[in-house]
Design a protein around this motif. Structure first.
Motif, PDB file in Angstrom:
ATOM      1  N   PHE A  43       1.484  -1.114   0.362  1.00 45.41           N
ATOM      2  CA  PHE A  43       0.193  -0.164  -0.104  1.00 45.41           C
ATOM      3  C   PHE A  43       1.261   1.195  -0.057  1.00 45.41           C
ATOM      4  O   PHE A  43       1.623   1.360   1.167  1.00 45.41           O
ATOM      5  N   ALA A  44       0.783   2.316  -0.786  1.00 43.81           N
ATOM      6  CA  ALA A  44       0.866   3.653  -1.063  1.00 43.81           C
ATOM      7  C   ALA A  44       0.112   4.465  -1.637  1.00 43.81           C
ATOM      8  O   ALA A  44      -0.371   4.396  -2.585  1.00 43.81           O
ATOM      9  N   ASP A  45       0.004   5.508  -1.522  1.00 45.96           N
ATOM     10  CA  ASP A  45      -1.007   7.041  -1.279  1.00 45.96           C
ATOM     11  C   ASP A  45      -0.480   7.669  -2.755  1.00 45.96           C
ATOM     12  O   ASP A  45       0.466   8.842  -3.019  1.00 45.96           O
ATOM     13  N   MET A  46      -0.686   6.601  -3.771  1.00 40.63           N
ATOM     14  CA  MET A  46       0.135   7.171  -5.057  1.00 40.63           C
ATOM     15  C   MET A  46      -0.563   8.203  -5.857  1.00 40.63           C
ATOM     16  O   MET A  46       0.030   9.066  -6.588  1.00 40.63           O
ATOM     17  N   ASP A  47      -1.668   9.145  -5.199  1.00 48.40           N
ATOM     18  CA  ASP A  47      -2.205   9.888  -5.724  1.00 48.40           C
ATOM     19  C   ASP A  47      -2.138  11.313  -4.910  1.00 48.40           C
ATOM     20  O   ASP A  47      -2.596  12.109  -4.980  1.00 48.40           O
ATOM     21  N   ASN A  48      -1.650  11.272  -3.806  1.00 43.82           N
ATOM     22  CA  ASN A  48      -1.323  11.766  -2.978  1.00 43.82           C
ATOM     23  C   ASN A  48      -2.384  12.561  -2.337  1.00 43.82           C
ATOM     24  O   ASN A  48      -2.740  13.984  -1.928  1.00 43.82           O
ATOM     25  N   ASP A  49      -3.952  11.682  -1.403  1.00 39.60           N
ATOM     26  CA  ASP A  49      -5.042  12.311  -1.275  1.00 39.60           C
ATOM     27  C   ASP A  49      -5.446  11.998   0.338  1.00 39.60           C
ATOM     28  O   ASP A  49      -6.631  12.120   0.447  1.00 39.60           O
ATOM     29  N   GLY A  50      -4.303  11.223   0.770  1.00 32.10           N
ATOM     30  CA  GLY A  50      -4.134  11.094   2.126  1.00 32.10           C
ATOM     31  C   GLY A  50      -4.929   9.648   2.316  1.00 32.10           C
ATOM     32  O   GLY A  50      -5.403   9.192   3.714  1.00 32.10           O
ATOM     33  N   ASP A  51      -4.689   8.301   1.430  1.00 34.06           N
ATOM     34  CA  ASP A  51      -5.012   7.261   1.682  1.00 34.06           C
ATOM     35  C   ASP A  51      -3.988   6.476   0.656  1.00 34.06           C
ATOM     36  O   ASP A  51      -3.803   7.162   0.105  1.00 34.06           O
ATOM     37  N   PHE A  52      -4.169   5.335   1.388  1.00 33.55           N
ATOM     38  CA  PHE A  52      -3.215   4.214   1.156  1.00 33.55           C
ATOM     39  C   PHE A  52      -4.071   3.716  -0.121  1.00 33.55           C
ATOM     40  O   PHE A  52      -5.809   3.071   0.066  1.00 33.55           O
ATOM     41  N   ASP A  53      -3.641   3.678  -1.606  1.00 33.51           N
ATOM     42  CA  ASP A  53      -3.675   2.873  -2.025  1.00 33.51           C
ATOM     43  C   ASP A  53      -3.388   1.574  -2.567  1.00 33.51           C
ATOM     44  O   ASP A  53      -2.113   1.299  -1.732  1.00 33.51           O
ATOM     45  N   ALA A  54      -3.709   0.476  -3.609  1.00 31.61           N
ATOM     46  CA  ALA A  54      -3.674  -1.133  -3.161  1.00 31.61           C
ATOM     47  C   ALA A  54      -2.723  -1.267  -4.479  1.00 31.61           C
ATOM     48  O   ALA A  54      -3.198  -1.206  -5.835  1.00 31.61           O
ATOM     49  N   PHE A  55      -1.298  -1.876  -4.274  1.00 32.85           N
ATOM     50  CA  PHE A  55      -0.941  -2.825  -5.608  1.00 32.85           C
ATOM     51  C   PHE A  55      -0.719  -4.300  -4.967  1.00 32.85           C
ATOM     52  O   PHE A  55      -0.667  -4.571  -3.807  1.00 32.85           O
ATOM     53  N   ASP A  56      -0.895  -4.822  -5.992  1.00 32.60           N
ATOM     54  CA  ASP A  56      -0.650  -6.983  -5.475  1.00 32.60           C
ATOM     55  C   ASP A  56      -0.077  -7.312  -7.060  1.00 32.60           C
ATOM     56  O   ASP A  56       0.443  -6.192  -8.107  1.00 32.60           O
ATOM     57  N   TYR A  57       0.030  -8.045  -7.360  1.00 31.98           N
ATOM     58  CA  TYR A  57       0.274  -8.673  -9.226  1.00 31.98           C
ATOM     59  C   TYR A  57      -0.675 -10.034  -9.046  1.00 31.98           C
ATOM     60  O   TYR A  57      -0.929 -10.570  -8.400  1.00 31.98           O
ATOM     61  N   ASN A  58      -0.748  -9.724 -10.715  1.00 31.09           N
ATOM     62  CA  ASN A  58      -1.300 -11.361 -11.075  1.00 31.09           C
ATOM     63  C   ASN A  58      -0.060 -12.478 -11.392  1.00 31.09           C
ATOM     64  O   ASN A  58       0.451 -12.162 -12.473  1.00 31.09           O
ATOM     65  N   ALA A  59       0.245 -13.428 -10.683  1.00 30.92           N
ATOM     66  CA  ALA A  59       1.324 -14.057 -10.833  1.00 30.92           C
ATOM     67  C   ALA A  59       1.386 -15.580 -11.964  1.00 30.92           C
ATOM     68  O   ALA A  59       1.701 -16.217 -12.125  1.00 30.92           O
ATOM     69  N   CYS A  60      -0.456 -15.765 -12.244  1.00 32.18           N
ATOM     70  CA  CYS A  60      -0.161 -16.898 -12.540  1.00 32.18           C
ATOM     71  C   CYS A  60      -0.335 -17.334 -14.477  1.00 32.18           C
ATOM     72  O   CYS A  60      -0.975 -16.996 -14.888  1.00 32.18           O
ATOM     73  N   THR A  61       0.609 -17.303 -14.378  1.00 31.84           N
ATOM     74  CA  THR A  61       0.994 -16.860 -15.993  1.00 31.84           C
ATOM     75  C   THR A  61       1.873 -18.062 -16.812  1.00 31.84           C
ATOM     76  O   THR A  61       3.077 -18.304 -15.677  1.00 31.84           O
ATOM     77  N   LYS A  62       2.085 -17.441 -17.186  1.00 27.10           N
ATOM     78  CA  LYS A  62       3.375 -19.112 -18.467  1.00 27.10           C
ATOM     79  C   LYS A  62       4.721 -17.788 -17.824  1.00 27.10           C
ATOM     80  O   LYS A  62       5.201 -16.742 -17.567  1.00 27.10           O
ATOM     81  N   ASN A  63       6.238 -19.184 -17.605  1.00 27.48           N
ATOM     82  CA  ASN A  63       7.641 -18.286 -17.762  1.00 27.48           C
ATOM     83  C   ASN A  63       7.593 -16.894 -16.501  1.00 27.48           C
ATOM     84  O   ASN A  63       8.497 -16.607 -16.505  1.00 27.48           O
ATOM     85  N   ASN A  64       6.718 -17.746 -15.411  1.00 26.68           N
ATOM     86  CA  ASN A  64       6.867 -16.734 -14.199  1.00 26.68           C
ATOM     87  C   ASN A  64       6.494 -15.139 -14.643  1.00 26.68           C
ATOM     88  O   ASN A  64       7.129 -14.518 -13.893  1.00 26.68           O
ATOM     89  N   ILE A  65       6.055 -14.596 -15.950  1.00 27.00           N
ATOM     90  CA  ILE A  65       5.982 -13.420 -16.164  1.00 27.00           C
ATOM     91  C   ILE A  65       4.573 -12.632 -15.367  1.00 27.00           C
ATOM     92  O   ILE A  65       3.426 -13.421 -15.731  1.00 27.00           O
ATOM     93  N   VAL A  66       4.035 -11.884 -14.594  1.00 31.13           N
ATOM     94  CA  VAL A  66       3.224 -11.092 -13.845  1.00 31.13           C
ATOM     95  C   VAL A  66       3.250  -9.871 -13.812  1.00 31.13           C
ATOM     96  O   VAL A  66       3.536  -9.476 -15.040  1.00 31.13           O
ATOM     97  N   SER A  67       1.827  -9.193 -13.690  1.00 24.26           N
ATOM     98  CA  SER A  67       1.464  -8.268 -13.580  1.00 24.26           C
ATOM     99  C   SER A  67       1.308  -7.656 -12.809  1.00 24.26           C
ATOM    100  O   SER A  67       0.084  -7.889 -12.110  1.00 24.26           O
ATOM    101  N   VAL A  68       1.370  -6.194 -12.734  1.00 25.78           N
ATOM    102  CA  VAL A  68       1.617  -5.283 -11.580  1.00 25.78           C
ATOM    103  C   VAL A  68      -0.405  -5.043 -11.593  1.00 25.78           C
ATOM    104  O   VAL A  68      -0.425  -4.773 -12.109  1.00 25.78           O
ATOM    105  N   SER A  69      -0.947  -5.333 -10.077  1.00 27.09           N
ATOM    106  CA  SER A  69      -2.182  -4.653 -10.245  1.00 27.09           C
ATOM    107  C   SER A  69      -2.193  -3.834  -9.482  1.00 27.09           C
ATOM    108  O   SER A  69      -1.929  -3.261  -8.489  1.00 27.09           O
TER     109      SER A  69
END
Length: 393
Positions: A43-69
């Motif tokens: 979690f980090a406040d990415m838009d500087n509006d005073g609350d925490f935004d959420a990061f994660d990632y989708n790991a269930c792909t071939k060759n261990n390549i993932v997308s940040v969510s």
């Protein structure tokens, strides 16, 4: 003589270890979207509006390549609500896994992203070569934009079994971010020998400060649990447990006690992979825990520890303006007092500013040097105590 102590406390509120208490876990709260497998929330406040935004990632792909969510926190109160899931936001492309960490490594006031992970041997399904990717934020604190990644920057030496999932924290209290990694067997400490604007990391030291591994896939996270001004550490494990390491040293020379299993009412997750992170998601002055598991689900452990103050009590006693504030914030008090002490405390519990006022009139606090983020003003008098949120722009 009456005294007021005004303490600006960042989201790591100073509490005693015995006071820590967490509610039973709530699964996938606040509209957080499951990732499918191996969730690593952050979690980090990415838009500087005073609350925490959420990061994660989708790991269930071939060759261990993932997308940040990414899910923006669209709430305007103390109950977060996360919006539509976005994949690879802010110019990010597909990345190798495991863990992301948002940290301002170049000291320009916005969050950069560090991704720590490794190449996996498909015959054994465990990491055989660790590495770290650095994505500089060339946008701003309200509108992020990340550059192409740099592998093992700033003199970092990872490779083979050396390294692991990384966290950044100022462990030696010298004003810059050091790095500590955990790979389930070993911990490695990378001291920042540069500065907060120009980092440079020394070679990794195995098993630093008396630390020992907690089990497969442990990732270190830090906060001041016992309120003594230094960082304690907690990790998860492949078996679904929590391990707590109290810092029995000092803020300049840490030393960690043997681990305690599932403290403070925390319970084992039978789904395994307690990939934990800390954030004050309900903005009540203490750090909650969010866990991702190997099924891609999220589990929220609310910190129910009492900080001894209520916002309603404070509102009757004082007011901050402007709020949000950039360089200065005024403190207006309803009562008359002969002596006012103002202390500014950093995320690590470090006292970074102290000022005294002969009266309670015309109190103005210089916050120009504070990093943007969420803070709390704690007011203590002989008769009242209270807490109020301050947003530093």
């Amino acid at each position: 003589m009456k005294k007021i102590i005004l303490i600006l406390i960042a989201c790591y509120t100073l509490l005693t270890a015995n006071a820590q208490s967490f509610n039973p876990p709530v699964k996938n709260p606040f509209n957080l979207m499951p990732t499918g497998c191996f969730s690593y929330p952050h979690f980090a406040d990415m838009d500087n509006d005073g609350d925490f935004d959420a990061f994660d990632y989708n790991a269930c792909t071939k060759n261990n390549i993932v997308s940040v969510s990414y899910q923006e926190n669209t709430s305007t109160n103390t109950t977060p609500s996360f919006g539509t899931l976005q994949l690879n936001p802010f110019g990010l492309g597909e990345v190798y896994y495991y863990k992301q960490f948002m940290v301002d490594l170049d000291g320009d006031g916005d969050y950069d992203m560090v991704l720590s992970g490794g190449h996996v041997d498909p015959r054994m399904w465990w990491v055989v070569n660790w590495f770290l990717l650095y994505y500089e934020n060339t946008g701003s604190k309200t509108s992020a934009q990340f550059t192409a990644p740099v592998t093992n920057p700033f003199g970092i030496t990872m490779g083979g079994n050396q390294g692991g999932m990384a966290s950044f924290v100022d462990l030696d209290d010298d004003g810059d971010m050091d790095m500590l990694t955990g790979n389930g067997v070993d911990f490695y400490y990378y001291k920042n020998t540069g500065s907060k604007t120009n980092p440079n990391f020394a070679s990794g030291q195995p098993q630093p400060f008396g630390l020992t591994g907690a089990g497969s896939y442990s990732e270190p996270e830090f906060f001041d649990v016992d309120g003594d001004g230094d960082f304690d550490m907690m990790t998860g494990s492949y078996a679904g447990d929590f391990y707590y390491y109290e810092n029995t040293g000092t803020k300049t020379a840490p030393a960690f006690a043997a681990s305690a299993l599932n403290p403070f009412g925390l319970t084992n997750l039978p789904t395994g992979n307690t990939n934990l992170t800390f954030a004050d998601l309900d903005i009540d002055g203490d750090d909650d825990i969010m866990v991702g598991d190997n099924n891609g689900d999220h589990y929220y452990f609310e910190n129910t520890s009492s900080i001894g103050v209520t916002e309603s009590t404070l509102n009757a006693e004082g007011n901050l303006f402007p709020n949000p504030a950039h360089d200065f914030v005024n403190v207006a008090l309803t009562g008359q007092y002969q002596h006012v002490i103002i202390e500014v405390i950093s995320l690590s519990g470090q006292l970074i500013l102290q000022d005294n006022f002969a009266s309670s009139e015309n109190i103005q606090l210089n916050i120009a040097e504070l990093k943007a983020g969420i803070y709390f003003v704690k007011i203590i008098t002989e008769h009242k105590t209270g807490l109020q949120k301050l947003v530093k722009e």
